[in-house]
Design a protein around this motif. Structure first.
Motif, PDB file in Angstrom:
ATOM      1  N   ASN A 257       0.805  -1.233   0.000  1.00 13.87           N
ATOM      2  CA  ASN A 257       0.000   0.000   0.000  1.00 13.87           C
ATOM      3  C   ASN A 257       0.839   1.285   0.000  1.00 13.87           C
ATOM      4  OD1 ASN A 257       0.747   0.646   2.659  1.00 13.87           O
ATOM      5  ND2 ASN A 257      -1.038  -0.360   3.556  1.00 13.87           N
ATOM      6  N   GLY A 258       2.155   1.125  -0.111  1.00 13.70           N
ATOM      7  CA  GLY A 258       3.019   2.296  -0.290  1.00 13.70           C
ATOM      8  C   GLY A 258       3.455   2.983   0.994  1.00 13.70           C
ATOM      9  N   THR A 259       3.062   2.429   2.184  1.00 17.81           N
ATOM     10  CA  THR A 259       3.506   3.089   3.428  1.00 17.81           C
ATOM     11  C   THR A 259       4.909   2.635   3.856  1.00 17.81           C
ATOM     12  OG1 THR A 259       2.244   1.440   4.658  1.00 17.81           O
ATOM     13  CG2 THR A 259       1.229   3.618   4.402  1.00 17.81           C
ATOM     14  N   LEU A 260       5.387   1.536   3.267  1.00 23.67           N
ATOM     15  CA  LEU A 260       6.772   1.110   3.559  1.00 23.67           C
ATOM     16  C   LEU A 260       7.714   1.985   2.741  1.00 23.67           C
ATOM     17  CD1 LEU A 260       8.828  -0.859   4.866  1.00 23.67           C
ATOM     18  CD2 LEU A 260       8.521  -2.331   2.862  1.00 23.67           C
ATOM     19  N   LYS A 261       8.377   2.916   3.429  1.00 19.60           N
ATOM     20  CA  LYS A 261       9.213   3.890   2.714  1.00 19.60           C
ATOM     21  C   LYS A 261      10.626   3.359   2.496  1.00 19.60           C
ATOM     22  CE  LYS A 261       5.978   7.054   2.936  1.00 19.60           C
ATOM     23  NZ  LYS A 261       5.026   6.952   1.862  1.00 19.60           N
ATOM     24  N   GLU A 262      11.173   2.738   3.563  1.00 22.50           N
ATOM     25  CA  GLU A 262      12.561   2.276   3.477  1.00 22.50           C
ATOM     26  C   GLU A 262      12.725   1.001   4.293  1.00 22.50           C
ATOM     27  OE1 GLU A 262      15.917   4.867   4.071  1.00 22.50           O
ATOM     28  OE2 GLU A 262      14.660   6.644   3.816  1.00 22.50           O
ATOM     29  N   ALA A 263      13.731   0.208   3.936  1.00 22.99           N
ATOM     30  CA  ALA A 263      14.099  -0.970   4.725  1.00 22.99           C
ATOM     31  C   ALA A 263      15.617  -1.077   4.678  1.00 22.99           C
ATOM     32  CB  ALA A 263      13.451  -2.225   4.144  1.00 22.99           C
ATOM     33  N   TRP A 264      16.221  -1.459   5.812  1.00 20.85           N
ATOM     34  CA  TRP A 264      17.672  -1.639   5.815  1.00 20.85           C
ATOM     35  C   TRP A 264      18.069  -2.577   6.943  1.00 20.85           C
ATOM     36  CZ3 TRP A 264      15.194   2.776   7.439  1.00 20.85           C
ATOM     37  CH2 TRP A 264      15.404   3.184   8.758  1.00 20.85           C
ATOM     38  N   GLY A 265      19.267  -3.097   6.826  1.00 22.13           N
ATOM     39  CA  GLY A 265      19.820  -3.942   7.876  1.00 22.13           C
ATOM     40  C   GLY A 265      20.960  -3.211   8.554  1.00 22.13           C
ATOM     41  N   THR A 266      21.258  -3.622   9.805  1.00 19.55           N
ATOM     42  CA  THR A 266      22.373  -3.024  10.544  1.00 19.55           C
ATOM     43  C   THR A 266      23.212  -4.136  11.156  1.00 19.55           C
ATOM     44  OG1 THR A 266      21.105  -2.942  12.606  1.00 19.55           O
ATOM     45  CG2 THR A 266      20.994  -0.986  11.199  1.00 19.55           C
ATOM     46  N   GLY A 267      24.525  -3.981  11.101  1.00 19.93           N
ATOM     47  CA  GLY A 267      25.410  -4.976  11.710  1.00 19.93           C
ATOM     48  C   GLY A 267      26.844  -4.476  11.639  1.00 19.93           C
ATOM     49  N   THR A 268      27.716  -5.085  12.436  1.00 16.65           N
ATOM     50  CA  THR A 268      29.124  -4.657  12.384  1.00 16.65           C
ATOM     51  C   THR A 268      29.685  -4.905  10.995  1.00 16.65           C
ATOM     52  OG1 THR A 268      29.418  -5.093  14.713  1.00 16.65           O
ATOM     53  CG2 THR A 268      31.416  -5.049  13.377  1.00 16.65           C
ATOM     54  N   ALA A 269      29.492  -6.123  10.502  1.00 20.63           N
ATOM     55  CA  ALA A 269      30.019  -6.455   9.180  1.00 20.63           C
ATOM     56  C   ALA A 269      29.214  -5.734   8.098  1.00 20.63           C
ATOM     57  CB  ALA A 269      29.982  -7.961   8.974  1.00 20.63           C
TER      58      ALA A 269
ATOM     59  N   VAL B 119      11.346  -1.940  -2.490  1.00 21.37           N
ATOM     60  CA  VAL B 119      11.337  -0.851  -1.510  1.00 21.37           C
ATOM     61  C   VAL B 119      12.068   0.362  -2.092  1.00 21.37           C
ATOM     62  CG1 VAL B 119      11.788  -0.244   0.909  1.00 21.37           C
ATOM     63  CG2 VAL B 119      11.573  -2.650   0.255  1.00 21.37           C
ATOM     64  N   ASN B 120      11.431   1.523  -2.017  1.00 22.82           N
ATOM     65  CA  ASN B 120      12.026   2.783  -2.480  1.00 22.82           C
ATOM     66  C   ASN B 120      12.642   2.635  -3.876  1.00 22.82           C
ATOM     67  OD1 ASN B 120      12.664   5.564  -1.950  1.00 22.82           O
ATOM     68  ND2 ASN B 120      14.799   4.949  -1.681  1.00 22.82           N
ATOM     69  N   ALA B 121      11.879   2.014  -4.770  1.00 23.89           N
ATOM     70  CA  ALA B 121      12.304   1.781  -6.168  1.00 23.89           C
ATOM     71  C   ALA B 121      13.658   1.055  -6.243  1.00 23.89           C
ATOM     72  CB  ALA B 121      12.359   3.118  -6.918  1.00 23.89           C
ATOM     73  N   GLY B 122      13.953   0.234  -5.191  1.00 23.01           N
ATOM     74  CA  GLY B 122      15.188  -0.556  -5.210  1.00 23.01           C
ATOM     75  C   GLY B 122      16.436   0.265  -4.930  1.00 23.01           C
ATOM     76  N   LYS B 123      16.231   1.504  -4.423  1.00 27.92           N
ATOM     77  CA  LYS B 123      17.398   2.381  -4.176  1.00 27.92           C
ATOM     78  C   LYS B 123      17.534   2.648  -2.676  1.00 27.92           C
ATOM     79  CE  LYS B 123      17.063   5.018  -8.467  1.00 27.92           C
ATOM     80  NZ  LYS B 123      15.608   5.039  -8.762  1.00 27.92           N
ATOM     81  N   ILE B 124      18.733   3.059  -2.277  1.00 23.73           N
ATOM     82  CA  ILE B 124      18.915   3.457  -0.874  1.00 23.73           C
ATOM     83  C   ILE B 124      18.085   4.710  -0.614  1.00 23.73           C
ATOM     84  CG2 ILE B 124      21.069   4.753  -1.383  1.00 23.73           C
ATOM     85  CD1 ILE B 124      21.983   3.883   1.498  1.00 23.73           C
ATOM     86  N   GLY B 125      17.372   4.724   0.541  1.00 26.14           N
ATOM     87  CA  GLY B 125      16.522   5.868   0.866  1.00 26.14           C
ATOM     88  C   GLY B 125      17.276   6.906   1.698  1.00 26.14           C
ATOM     89  N   PRO B 126      16.672   8.097   1.882  1.00 20.06           N
ATOM     90  CA  PRO B 126      17.381   9.174   2.589  1.00 20.06           C
ATOM     91  C   PRO B 126      17.725   8.849   4.041  1.00 20.06           C
ATOM     92  CG  PRO B 126      15.120   9.827   1.997  1.00 20.06           C
ATOM     93  CD  PRO B 126      15.381   8.513   1.330  1.00 20.06           C
ATOM     94  N   LEU B 127      16.868   8.087   4.732  1.00 22.83           N
ATOM     95  CA  LEU B 127      17.148   7.807   6.146  1.00 22.83           C
ATOM     96  C   LEU B 127      18.300   6.794   6.281  1.00 22.83           C
ATOM     97  CD1 LEU B 127      16.616   8.243   9.082  1.00 22.83           C
ATOM     98  CD2 LEU B 127      14.636   6.722   8.937  1.00 22.83           C
ATOM     99  N   ALA B 128      18.252   5.721   5.472  1.00 24.27           N
ATOM    100  CA  ALA B 128      19.355   4.745   5.525  1.00 24.27           C
ATOM    101  C   ALA B 128      20.669   5.430   5.131  1.00 24.27           C
ATOM    102  CB  ALA B 128      19.070   3.567   4.597  1.00 24.27           C
ATOM    103  N   GLN B 129      20.604   6.324   4.166  1.00 27.40           N
ATOM    104  CA  GLN B 129      21.813   7.048   3.733  1.00 27.40           C
ATOM    105  C   GLN B 129      22.338   7.937   4.870  1.00 27.40           C
ATOM    106  OE1 GLN B 129      23.211   6.988   0.185  1.00 27.40           O
ATOM    107  NE2 GLN B 129      24.883   7.528   1.564  1.00 27.40           N
ATOM    108  N   ARG B 130      21.416   8.619   5.569  1.00 23.40           N
ATOM    109  CA  ARG B 130      21.835   9.495   6.678  1.00 23.40           C
ATOM    110  C   ARG B 130      22.462   8.673   7.810  1.00 23.40           C
ATOM    111  NH1 ARG B 130      18.050  13.533  10.398  1.00 23.40           N
ATOM    112  NH2 ARG B 130      19.800  14.503  11.489  1.00 23.40           N
ATOM    113  N   LEU B 131      21.838   7.521   8.094  1.00 31.47           N
ATOM    114  CA  LEU B 131      22.402   6.650   9.132  1.00 31.47           C
ATOM    115  C   LEU B 131      23.773   6.137   8.720  1.00 31.47           C
ATOM    116  CD1 LEU B 131      19.379   4.458  10.238  1.00 31.47           C
ATOM    117  CD2 LEU B 131      20.723   5.977  11.701  1.00 31.47           C
TER     118      LEU B 131
END
Ligand code: COI
Length: 354
Positions: free
Chosen positions: A290-302, A320-332
């Motif tokens: 329904n388009g409310t999922l804006k971004e998805a990402w994983g976090t880990g040391t490696a 997710v996000n047209a298969g591109k990195i989103g602004p929040l994951a990029q900022r993190l």
């Protein structure tokens, strides 16, 4: 701070090309090793040339997998100094894993001293090319020669190090992950919250299946209801749904990631709403549809911060996000790596300069 005796390698190895580093394939000249004997405690910590460890075939680790490990990194900052990111968190987590696996606790300050002394000795191995670092792998194995299923009386604690680039071949480009319905990684009451080899061994079959189907990694569901999203195995996961960041809460079967914790702390300090809660695969895929999922990402040391560009589950598929990195994951990614590599201020005092 404790200083351990050092036996230097007679011949130093040639350093690999920093621009073509593959994760976990090249190891440095030295390693730290320390023994545990029941009645005596941890003793004889020392740094020696990197090389094989001789064990009896009956050593308990080979049979019942009584072992734990950690992963952290050393980074070279623009001034050429070497620095560590929140290393005491790793020391505390290995002790939490030890507690679950009936392995004797490590002395915290002396363990941090061992990591720091080894990294200082191997400082020339800390690469400076963008995105590279020295991965540090502490681990403990049960060495008592016995086939009885009991806690061992003897252990080895070892730290090895390797210069690394990105964990995923994709680098910062989004990865594709697949929700696994058949196998489970961990159950509540089990060992999911620890870093023990068994969790990773149990994940290999589904990982191979996912790879055969063109996915980089498996997204695990909880082992009881098989409904709730847990983690990827090599990383924790986060989703931006509407204006809220949602990440699976630590129920006992999810690894308490240090990068996860750091990202949550960063986002909250930016005034973002972060919820640690149960999230079903159904809710996630509906948000994707329904388009409310804006971004998805994983976090880990490696994995650092790895954007997720596509997710598959049964016959469902979400981009997710047209298969591109989103602004929040990029900022993190930019903020976290900026702190780790020393190109940005470190307001939380997470970095230790060696
Ligand atoms: C880490 O991120 O340090 C890990 O231990 C994950 C492993 C799969 C490389």
């Amino acid at each position: 701070m404790k200083e351990y005796p050092v036996q230097r390698a007679a011949v130093l190895k040639e350093k690999p090309d920093p621009n073509t580093l593959v994760f976990g394939k090249t190891f440095t000249d030295h390693m730290f090793i320390m023994d545990y004997t029941a009645g005596q405690g941890w003793h004889d910590g020392r740094i020696v040339p990197y090389g094989p460890i001789s064990l009896e075939p009956s050593a308990m680790v080979f049979h019942y997998a009584q072992e734990v490990f950690e992963g952290l990194k050393a980074y070279r900052n623009p001034q050429g100094q070497v620095q560590l990111f929140r290393p005491m968190e790793n020391v505390k987590r290995i002790n939490s894993s030890c507690d679950r696996m009936c392995i004797p606790q490590l002395p915290e300050e002396d363990t941090l001293a061992a990591i720091e002394q080894l990294v200082r000795l191997e400082a020339d191995w800390v690469p400076s090319a963008p995105g590279t670092s020295l991965y540090i792998r502490p681990f403990i194995i049960a060495t008592t020669p016995s086939l009885g299923v009991h806690a061992a009386h003897n252990y080895i604690f070892c730290i090895i190090t390797c210069p690394v680039g990105a964990y995923y071949a994709e680098g910062i480009n989004p990865v594709k992950i697949y929700v696994e319905n058949e196998d489970v990684r961990a159950v509540r009451g089990g060992t999911g919250y620890t870093k023990c080899g068994g969790n990773y061994a149990a994940s290999i079959r589904a990982g191979e299946r996912a790879e055969e189907n063109g996915y980089a990694q498996v997204l695990w569901l909880d082992g009881v209801h098989r409904e709730y999203i847990e983690e990827v195995g090599s990383m924790n996961v986060m989703f931006q749904i509407g204006d809220t960041v949602v990440t699976p809460k630590l129920t006992g079967s999810v690894l308490p990631g240090i990068t996860r914790k750091s990202c949550i702390e960063l986002m909250r300090s930016w005034g973002l709403k972060v919820e640690e809660r149960l999230i079903t695969a159904k809710e996630l895929f509906e948000a994707g549809a329904n388009g409310t999922l804006k971004e998805a990402w994983g976090t880990g040391t490696a994995a650092v911060v790895s954007p997720i560009g596509e997710m598959g589950w049964e016959d469902k598929h979400v981009v997710v996000n047209a298969g591109k990195i989103g602004p929040l994951a990029q900022r993190l990614y930019d903020t976290l790596t900026g702190i780790q590599w020393g190109t940005q201020p470190d307001p939380h005092n997470w970095v230790i300069k060696l």
